[in-house]
Design an enzyme around this catalytic site. Sequence first.
Site: not given
Ligand code: Q9C
Ligand code: ZN
Length: 340
Positions: A157, A193
């Site tokens: 990200h 992912d």
């Molecule tokens: N309340 C990876 O899997 N959060 N990142 C979503 C949750 C962000 C995930 C909202 C998720 C990022 C590397």
């Molecule tokens: Zn992820």
Amino acid sequence: MRIWYSEHHYCHATDAIFYHGEPYPETAARVDVIRAALLAQGFAEWSGPVDHGQGPLLAIHTPGLLEFLQTIYPASRQLRQVASFYQADTFATRSARRRSPHPWAQIGYYAFDIEAPFLEGTWEAAYWSAQCALSAADALLAGERAAYALCRPPGHHALADQTGGFCYLNNAAIAARYLQQGQPARVAILDVDYHHGNGTQEIFYSDPSILFVSLHADPDVEYPFFWGGAEERGEGAGAGFNLNLPLPQGTGDREYLAALERGLASVREYAPQYLVISLGLDIAQGDPASLAGFAVTTAGFHAIGEQIAALAVPTLIVQEGGYRLDTLGENAVAFLRAFR
Ligand code: Q9C
Ligand code: ZN
């Protein structure tokens, strides 16, 4: 297959962090569980990362972001109450007219969300996470057909100048660029992912020498929301070298493998010299990344690995997300067994 791993990931000590009223899901235990499962299944070739310095990081990220990552915790600690982490409160949004050197301005400029908290050891961990990916890339350059970087924190990200979504440095992007060794050598990145790899996409959006293919939850209903649509195909010289395959909630093995075949067809056509996999294990059945999510089984992970390995392109596997500690280990093993 050799595995690169660094104990520096413990420096990013997120264990005690609460966010959105719940424990922060990107913990050291994730890597502990994967490592234990691999050791138990006889994956015995482990290496610590070699230090490649900041050069390969600066090939992807701005000097400003790297400086910010190294200074934001101590700067915040001087200004505010001592805390285990700091995060943005004011973001530089579309109508921003100015910059400010104030740490609260910096934190809102170098982050696009509040999902990547800044801890005392975040830079240390992120730096060595990227070095793991670079060191694994060295193995491919030396002729290995596969290598695995057990990276933490994850990276996909992270944009050139912004952190977000548990990510600080884009390990996969850094390694992909490094694999080119200063030439426009063709490299493909396949991101499996659960979340769209917005950072990687944007970094290479106008670059025809890096094909980015991503399978992920439809961003109409899932993070990161503002990137990841099928209509995002790259721009300028990079037009046609970005492929997004958004998938509906509830996607299981069969649907996933069908979409993967589409993604792999485009990789095959590109005929890359190297392939980088952003390996998110959060497509697993029951992963807490999302209420609904995908439902890939352990057998599904093995099939995904086999389909990718059948390309017979030297492959660097970079660990990204995956949060269901119960099945993280067996799913990692199932996927990686395909490359043994
Ligand atoms: N309340 C990876 O899997 N959060 N990142 C979503 C949750 C962000 C995930 C909202 C998720 C990022 C590397
Ligand atoms: Zn992820």
